[in-house]
Design an enzyme around this catalytic site. Structure first.
Site: not given
Length: 283
Positions: A49, A54, A79, A112
């Site tokens: 995930d 990120y 996401k 998200h």
């Protein structure tokens, strides 16, 4: 070398089956190449995930390629960040994510966050327009399943009114201190699988006296108790770690079952605290 564990899966309304335990990435140092390789090769992790937010999709793709695990055996979730909301931007963002990850398709693509800052549009309008892009990516097979993250009941109700595909999964903060049962029940009624992140409450759960007592009783670690509790509550659970020993520990949750009274004890710890984002005030 140990034979990797095979984790049980949960069926989504898309027709695909998501492993109940995943390994979460994060930003601010939330990526370790060696740890991800170890998870894939030695621990049986098949569910990864990540997110554009990120900044490690390319690194994840590299690890997947190096791992030797076949693409069809993997479940890859990423996401869409709100900065890419809107039909055209969301479509392009998905294709860009696939390119960074080095894959032809995503197993699950999530919006998200429910708030959206699209000029001239309300958050609801922007969510609907973005979701229609995800629906089309789903129909094209580029996203095998689509869902949302951090959405509450009113956000899900609006999507249901505005669009045609009900999200296949909603990923929300979930741990003994944040157990949004009304949202869990809503998702169950609407055939939306419930996913949970921060199962250890960013470490806060690891020192709670009741959790320590239950861990001692079962001869397990507090982390294993929290992850097992989350899975037993029917939640697809996404712990994050960059340490090989912790990943191995987190994966060893299939060999025991918590008694009903211990699940109830852990359920009773809910106090509404958030250790991550709180979407309550997003319209």
């Amino acid at each position: 070398m140990e034979i990797p564990i095979q984790f049980p899966t949960v069926p989504l309304s898309s027709g695909h089956n998501i492993p109940v335990l995943g390994l979460g990435m994060s930003h601010h140092g939330g990526y370790s190449h060696n740890a991800l390789l170890y998870a894939l090769r030695s621990c049986g992790i098949r569910h990864i995930d990540t997110a554009k937010r990120y900044g490690n999709e390319e690194l994840v793709g590299k690890a997947v390629s190096e791992s030797g695990v076949k693409r069809e055996e993997l479940w890859i979730t990423t996401k869409l960040w709100p900065g890419d909301y809107g039909y055209d931007k969301a479509t392009q963002a998905c294709l860009d994510a696939c390119k960074r990850l080095g894959v032809q398709y995503l197993d699950l693509y999530l919006m998200h966050w429910p708030d959206a800052h699209v000029p001239g549009k309300s958050s609801r309008e922007a969510r609907a327009e973005t979701w229609k892009a995800l629906e089309d990516l789903y129909y094209r097979g580029i996203c095998r399943s689509i869902g949302v993250s951090n959405f509450l009941i009113h956000h899900l109700e609006q999507l249901k009114e505005d669009c045609s595909v009900v999200p296949h999964l909603n990923q929300v903060e979930y741990h003994p201190f944040q157990r949004p049962q009304e949202l869990v029940n809503y998702c169950k009624r609407n055939n939306i699988v419930f996913g949970g992140y921060c199962p250890l409450a960013k470490g806060q759960a690891l020192t709670h006296p009741l959790i320590l007592r239950i861990a001692k009783q079962y001869g397990k670690t507090p982390a294993q108790i929290c992850i097992r509790w989350s899975i037993q509550n029917g939640v697809v659970t996404i712990p994050k770690s960059t340490k090989e020993s912790r990943i191995q520990e987190n994966c060893q949750v299939l060999g025991f079952i918590l008694a009903d009274e211990d699940v109830c004890t852990l359920n009773s710890l809910h106090d509404g605290r958030h250790v991550s984002w709180d979407p309550t005030n997003v319209l």
